[in-house]
Design a protein around this motif. Sequence first.
Motif, PDB file in Angstrom:
ATOM      1  N   ASN A  52      32.306   4.129 -15.946  1.00 57.03           N
ATOM      2  CA  ASN A  52      30.851   4.101 -16.054  1.00 57.03           C
ATOM      3  C   ASN A  52      30.383   3.127 -17.126  1.00 57.03           C
ATOM      4  N   TYR A  67      29.078   5.759   0.473  1.00 58.39           N
ATOM      5  CA  TYR A  67      28.079   6.827   0.453  1.00 58.39           C
ATOM      6  C   TYR A  67      28.635   8.179  -0.005  1.00 58.39           C
ATOM      7  N   MET A  96      30.823   8.794  -2.071  1.00 54.90           N
ATOM      8  CA  MET A  96      31.226   8.788  -3.484  1.00 54.90           C
ATOM      9  C   MET A  96      30.031   8.617  -4.415  1.00 54.90           C
ATOM     10  N   GLN A  97      28.834   8.914  -3.928  1.00 53.44           N
ATOM     11  CA  GLN A  97      27.621   8.665  -4.695  1.00 53.44           C
ATOM     12  C   GLN A  97      27.478   9.548  -5.928  1.00 53.44           C
ATOM     13  N   GLU A  98      28.288  10.593  -6.063  1.00 50.75           N
ATOM     14  CA  GLU A  98      28.223  11.442  -7.253  1.00 50.75           C
ATOM     15  C   GLU A  98      28.710  10.695  -8.493  1.00 50.75           C
ATOM     16  N   LEU A  99      29.506   9.655  -8.298  1.00 52.16           N
ATOM     17  CA  LEU A  99      29.939   8.827  -9.419  1.00 52.16           C
ATOM     18  C   LEU A  99      28.779   7.925  -9.819  1.00 52.16           C
ATOM     19  N   SER A 100      28.388   7.985 -11.076  1.00 54.70           N
ATOM     20  CA  SER A 100      27.154   7.325 -11.519  1.00 54.70           C
ATOM     21  C   SER A 100      27.169   5.820 -11.272  1.00 54.70           C
ATOM     22  N   LYS A 157      26.579   5.284  -7.623  1.00 57.57           N
ATOM     23  CA  LYS A 157      25.181   5.595  -7.314  1.00 57.57           C
ATOM     24  C   LYS A 157      24.278   4.424  -7.675  1.00 57.57           C
ATOM     25  N   LYS A 210      21.080  11.295  -3.752  1.00 60.47           N
ATOM     26  CA  LYS A 210      20.655  12.352  -4.667  1.00 60.47           C
ATOM     27  C   LYS A 210      20.384  11.774  -6.054  1.00 60.47           C
ATOM     28  N   HIS A 211      19.218  12.118  -6.600  1.00 59.62           N
ATOM     29  CA  HIS A 211      18.841  11.679  -7.948  1.00 59.62           C
ATOM     30  C   HIS A 211      18.975  10.159  -8.092  1.00 59.62           C
TER      31      HIS A 211
END
Length: 322
Positions: free
Chosen positions: A152, A241, A243-247, A250, A277-278
């Motif tokens: 990140n 798509y 793996m979007q939980e990884l900032s 995202k 999401k978010h």
Amino acid sequence: MTNNTPLISIVMPVYNAARFLYPCLNSVLAQTYKNWELLVVDDGSTDDSKKIIQEFVAKEHRIQLITKANEGVSIARNVALETANGQFVYFIDADDIVSPNALEIMVCAAVTYGATIVKADYQAIDEYDKPLFVNKKHLLRHKFAGKILNANDFDRKILMEEYFLWTCLFRMDVIRKYHIRFLPHCRLMEDADFIMNYLIYSERNIYIDALIYGYRKHIGAATSGRKDYNNDLKLIINHLYLMQELSYIKRLLCKIAISYYQEYSQMDKTYDLPPIKHGTILYQYAQKKLVFAHQIIDIYKFITRISILLRYRITMLLSIGR
């Protein structure tokens, strides 16, 4: 091969690049680090590219020519990855040049820090190898040089939305173990997709403050001109798509979705962005198709460019004052 002098597989896809092949290939031959193999994939060129490559193959045993029908840069790189024997892999483009100590700098960093990815920096050059604009992000990255960063932080502080393969050295054991490949038939941001997939499994990410590459800007370059890349953006969104939980993924998905929105809104076509999401505020504006969303995005991008310029100027002033 020893632990301190690992074999580097250099991968270079070629398509009608005869004009700049001599300086590019000569820059590889000029490397101070000698333990390398160069895998040149001629992707169905119709000019003199193949003939020029064969000249170099005849006099240098470390160069291997792979010929294939034209299928695009992603498949060409994947073909080379299947052939690569190196402990590390380094990607270059056929119209650019590599600094003489590029491999030496990156290998030294990889061995010293046990890095899974090493990134350095570049200088934009013209058709005659003359420097062009200043790479402002190079100076902004300086304070993080030599620090091991997680994925990140590496994305935010080092990559800074510059997904250039040719500034990075990757470990082949990671690529082989997790079968990381380029998206077939993807022509835009295929490098971003590859790097994001790699970062999922890369724990020791490091930046080295050195200019190792000449990125040539010229008419006819793959990134010049305007083309319809919406299908390419869809490919990347679909690929990342889940793996979007990884900032960091995202952030890339939101960036791509916004680009997709801007392209379609300019063409007055209907579009539906995938639910993220978010997602970022700009993504939410685009996803909800708010009035003036396009203008707000343009203003934000302008402010971001000004912010980078101001940070660059401040950093320059502080360095002069020391």
